[in-house]
Design an enzyme around this catalytic site. Structure first.
Site, PDB file in Angstrom:
ATOM      1  N   ASN A  67       0.872  -1.174   0.000  1.00 58.91           N
ATOM      2  CA  ASN A  67       0.000   0.000   0.000  1.00 58.91           C
ATOM      3  C   ASN A  67       0.906   1.220   0.000  1.00 58.91           C
ATOM      4  O   ASN A  67       1.498   1.547   1.021  1.00 58.91           O
ATOM      5  CB  ASN A  67      -0.896  -0.026   1.253  1.00 58.91           C
ATOM      6  CG  ASN A  67      -1.723   1.234   1.402  1.00 58.91           C
ATOM      7  OD1 ASN A  67      -1.831   2.033   0.471  1.00 58.91           O
ATOM      8  ND2 ASN A  67      -2.312   1.415   2.579  1.00 58.91           N
ATOM      9  N   LYS A  78       0.044   4.196  -0.209  1.00 57.00           N
ATOM     10  CA  LYS A  78      -0.637   5.373   0.378  1.00 57.00           C
ATOM     11  C   LYS A  78      -0.419   6.589  -0.531  1.00 57.00           C
ATOM     12  O   LYS A  78      -0.376   6.428  -1.738  1.00 57.00           O
ATOM     13  CB  LYS A  78      -0.141   5.614   1.814  1.00 57.00           C
ATOM     14  CG  LYS A  78      -0.174   4.341   2.657  1.00 57.00           C
ATOM     15  CD  LYS A  78       0.022   4.586   4.117  1.00 57.00           C
ATOM     16  CE  LYS A  78       0.095   3.249   4.833  1.00 57.00           C
ATOM     17  NZ  LYS A  78       0.037   3.375   6.277  1.00 57.00           N
ATOM     18  N   HIS A 127      -9.486   1.000   4.713  1.00 55.61           N
ATOM     19  CA  HIS A 127      -8.214   1.131   5.441  1.00 55.61           C
ATOM     20  C   HIS A 127      -8.438   2.039   6.662  1.00 55.61           C
ATOM     21  O   HIS A 127      -9.233   2.973   6.604  1.00 55.61           O
ATOM     22  CB  HIS A 127      -7.146   1.722   4.514  1.00 55.61           C
ATOM     23  CG  HIS A 127      -5.777   1.679   5.105  1.00 55.61           C
ATOM     24  ND1 HIS A 127      -5.336   2.608   6.009  1.00 55.61           N
ATOM     25  CD2 HIS A 127      -4.770   0.781   4.952  1.00 55.61           C
ATOM     26  CE1 HIS A 127      -4.105   2.291   6.377  1.00 55.61           C
ATOM     27  NE2 HIS A 127      -3.735   1.194   5.749  1.00 55.61           N
ATOM     28  N   GLU A 154      -6.832   4.383   7.836  1.00 52.89           N
ATOM     29  CA  GLU A 154      -6.620   5.822   7.615  1.00 52.89           C
ATOM     30  C   GLU A 154      -7.854   6.452   6.975  1.00 52.89           C
ATOM     31  O   GLU A 154      -8.179   7.611   7.242  1.00 52.89           O
ATOM     32  CB  GLU A 154      -5.367   6.033   6.751  1.00 52.89           C
ATOM     33  CG  GLU A 154      -4.101   5.795   7.571  1.00 52.89           C
ATOM     34  CD  GLU A 154      -2.930   5.266   6.771  1.00 52.89           C
ATOM     35  OE1 GLU A 154      -2.925   5.368   5.540  1.00 52.89           O
ATOM     36  OE2 GLU A 154      -1.995   4.725   7.418  1.00 52.89           O
ATOM     37  N   GLU A 185      -5.626  -5.546  10.319  1.00 56.78           N
ATOM     38  CA  GLU A 185      -4.611  -4.536  10.612  1.00 56.78           C
ATOM     39  C   GLU A 185      -4.928  -3.852  11.942  1.00 56.78           C
ATOM     40  O   GLU A 185      -5.741  -2.924  11.985  1.00 56.78           O
ATOM     41  CB  GLU A 185      -4.604  -3.480   9.505  1.00 56.78           C
ATOM     42  CG  GLU A 185      -4.318  -4.029   8.136  1.00 56.78           C
ATOM     43  CD  GLU A 185      -3.699  -2.966   7.239  1.00 56.78           C
ATOM     44  OE1 GLU A 185      -2.538  -3.124   6.872  1.00 56.78           O
ATOM     45  OE2 GLU A 185      -4.373  -1.969   6.961  1.00 56.78           O
ATOM     46  N   GLY A 218       2.084   1.789  10.774  1.00 52.99           N
ATOM     47  CA  GLY A 218       2.996   2.922  10.659  1.00 52.99           C
ATOM     48  C   GLY A 218       3.676   3.290  11.965  1.00 52.99           C
ATOM     49  O   GLY A 218       4.287   4.358  12.078  1.00 52.99           O
ATOM     50  N   SER A 259       3.166  -2.640  10.291  1.00 53.59           N
ATOM     51  CA  SER A 259       4.627  -2.651  10.461  1.00 53.59           C
ATOM     52  C   SER A 259       5.264  -3.992  10.107  1.00 53.59           C
ATOM     53  O   SER A 259       6.241  -4.402  10.736  1.00 53.59           O
ATOM     54  CB  SER A 259       5.000  -2.208  11.876  1.00 53.59           C
ATOM     55  OG  SER A 259       4.512  -0.907  12.134  1.00 53.59           O
TER      56      SER A 259
END
Ligand code: PEP
Length: 248
Positions: A10, A12, A95, A97, A165, A171, A211
């Protein structure tokens, strides 16, 4: 039937047409012998150039979101038909985010997932608990809601991929332990078995994301219920090939 491992990156909101092309050229020979499926989910504007760059390799190009309508007055959005037209195979949906910054809910995840499936795109549906959820013992409850609402109306669960996730691991450099990831993904598979049927649940690919990197991928991939990874930071460099080749 064994589940084929699937490693997806990904990007991003990173990379340019030039740096993306360069990375894909570097990755191509390194992933030639890979035994898993491979995708890079890139920013929408880079899709045509990255599809061209990845041509003739094992790398498939994915998107990072899709709108639920076929077309219409949805400024700034992209439909499944548009993605398909440019050779996209996979699309990340929900996701964390997008849930955190763009108002994505389990209901909109559901609508996007159904639209992607209707158009023969393979959704990578992201679910995961926050640190607060985990610390208050709410992980299973949160995941259950995400699955029940997010996958409502799905007819063939095998046509999608789930990415587990944990939000606290994305991250942050803080990976779930192999055991934590395995235990939670096993729970997800069991839940899918109840919602759909055990046979189909045993055929759904469930990735771990958070991560994951060249150093910890082997241990995570050795877990019986973990079928792959959704990789953020480490997909922006050559390390991605090391993860793809985790079994070498
Ligand atoms: C992600 O964005 O889905 C992700 C897992 O990011 P990272 O690998 O950087 O934690």
């Amino acid at each position: 039937m064994a589940r084929k491992p699937f490693i997806a990156g990904n990007w991003k909101m990173n990379m340019t047409a030039e740096s993306g092309k360069q990375l894909i050229q570097e990755l191509k020979p390194l992933v030639k012998e890979a035994k898993c499926d491979i995708a890079l989910c890139v920013p929408a504007i880079l899709i045509p150039a990255m599809v061209k760059a990845a041509k003739g390799s094992k790398i498939k190009i994915g998107a990072q979101n899709v709108h639920f309508a076929e077309n219409g007055a949805y400024t700034g959005e992209i439909s499944a038909t548009m993605l398909k037209e440019y050779g996209v195979k996979y699309v990340i949906i929900g996701h964390s985010e997008r849930r955190q910054y763009f108002g994505e809910t389990n209901e909109t995840v559901n609508r996007r997932t159904l639209a992607a499936l209707k158009n023969d795109l393979c959704p990578i549906v992201c679910i995961g608990e926050t640190l607060e959820d985990r610390e208050s013992g709410e992980t299973e409850k949160v995941l259950t809601r995400q699955l029940e609402i997010g996958l409502a109306g799905v007819e063939d669960i095998k046509k999608l991929v789930i990415a587990y996730e944990p939000v606290w691991a994305i991250g942050t450099g803080k990976t779930a332990t192999d055991e934590q990831a395995q235990e939670t993904i096993k729970f997800i598979r069991k839940k899918l078995g109840k919602m759909f049927c055990v046979k189909d649940a045993n055929r759904v690919r469930i990735q771990y994301g958070g991560s994951m990197n060249a150093a910890n991928c082997k241990g995570l991939m050795a877990q019986p219920d973990i079928d792959g990874g959704l990789i953020g930071g480490a997909s922006l460099k050559k390390d991605f090939a090391t993860i793809v080749n985790y079994n070498k």
